[in-house]
Design a protein around this motif. Structure first.
Motif, PDB file in Angstrom:
ATOM      1  N   ALA A 199     -13.194   8.774  37.159  1.00 44.97           N
ATOM      2  CA  ALA A 199     -12.676   9.641  36.097  1.00 44.97           C
ATOM      3  C   ALA A 199     -11.222   9.962  36.421  1.00 44.97           C
ATOM      4  CB  ALA A 199     -13.513  10.911  36.014  1.00 44.97           C
ATOM      5  N   PRO A 200     -10.387  10.043  35.454  1.00 45.12           N
ATOM      6  CA  PRO A 200     -10.593  10.035  34.013  1.00 45.12           C
ATOM      7  C   PRO A 200     -10.564   8.644  33.378  1.00 45.12           C
ATOM      8  CG  PRO A 200      -8.344  10.665  34.450  1.00 45.12           C
ATOM      9  CD  PRO A 200      -9.004  10.426  35.778  1.00 45.12           C
ATOM     10  N   GLY A 201     -10.878   7.622  34.109  1.00 51.11           N
ATOM     11  CA  GLY A 201     -11.036   6.303  33.525  1.00 51.11           C
ATOM     12  C   GLY A 201      -9.736   5.584  33.237  1.00 51.11           C
ATOM     13  N   LEU A 202      -9.737   4.861  32.134  1.00 53.70           N
ATOM     14  CA  LEU A 202      -8.594   4.022  31.778  1.00 53.70           C
ATOM     15  C   LEU A 202      -7.302   4.823  31.624  1.00 53.70           C
ATOM     16  CD1 LEU A 202     -10.311   1.666  29.189  1.00 53.70           C
ATOM     17  CD2 LEU A 202      -9.508   1.063  31.487  1.00 53.70           C
ATOM     18  N   THR A 203      -7.390   5.970  30.995  1.00 50.19           N
ATOM     19  CA  THR A 203      -6.192   6.788  30.817  1.00 50.19           C
ATOM     20  C   THR A 203      -5.601   7.148  32.171  1.00 50.19           C
ATOM     21  OG1 THR A 203      -7.138   7.673  28.787  1.00 50.19           O
ATOM     22  CG2 THR A 203      -5.292   8.866  29.722  1.00 50.19           C
TER      23      THR A 203
END
Length: 143
Positions: free
Chosen positions: A7-11
């Motif tokens: 987290a927060p992943g791709l961003t």
């Protein structure tokens, strides 16, 4: 070696709160979404399509074609490492915030050629490490 995208992943990956690495593509994300987010974040991204790839030779051939490697690519593991640590073939006018390699069909390739997939994953990881401290890091998503 390869883990889930934290987290927060791709961003987070594209904006620097998640360190560059070799990560599994979250099952809820699609290639189209990844490419769109990469473009919005000013990352250069390419997709390596591994459908039907079952061995080293086919993997390296697919790298040469899908990633548009330079003519000097020798279609061996050392040449793959060379291409991934010298991204001059991938650079365009202007500066990218980062580089993303997205694979499609990684799980099937890994099942068909586990030894080759492990070797490829090690090379990808080494390349990510090579660029980790630079202005334009490299990240890999295995989908």
């Amino acid at each position: 070696m390869t883990g889930p995208l934290p987290a927060p992943g791709l961003t987070g990956l594209f904006f620097g709160t998640v360190p560059p690495g070799v990560y599994r593509l979250p099952p809820t994300d699609t290639a189209a979404r990844v490419m769109s987010l990469a473009a919005e974040a000013d990352w250069r991204a390419s997709t390596l399509r591994l459908g039907g790839v079952t061995d080293k030779a086919a993997f390296l051939d697919r790298c040469a074609t899908d990633l548009d490697f330079p003519e000097w690519f020798g279609r061996n593991w050392d040449a793959l490492a060379d291409c991934l640590t010298d991204l001059s073939w991938w650079r365009e006018e202007g500066k990218a915030r980062g580089y993303l390699l997205l694979t499609e069909g990684w799980t099937d390739f890994r099942k068909a050629a586990p030894h080759d997939a492990r070797t490829a994953e090690e090379i990808l990881g080494d390349a990510v490490g090579h660029w980790a401290d630079g202005e334009s890091p490299l990240a890999v998503l295995l989908g």
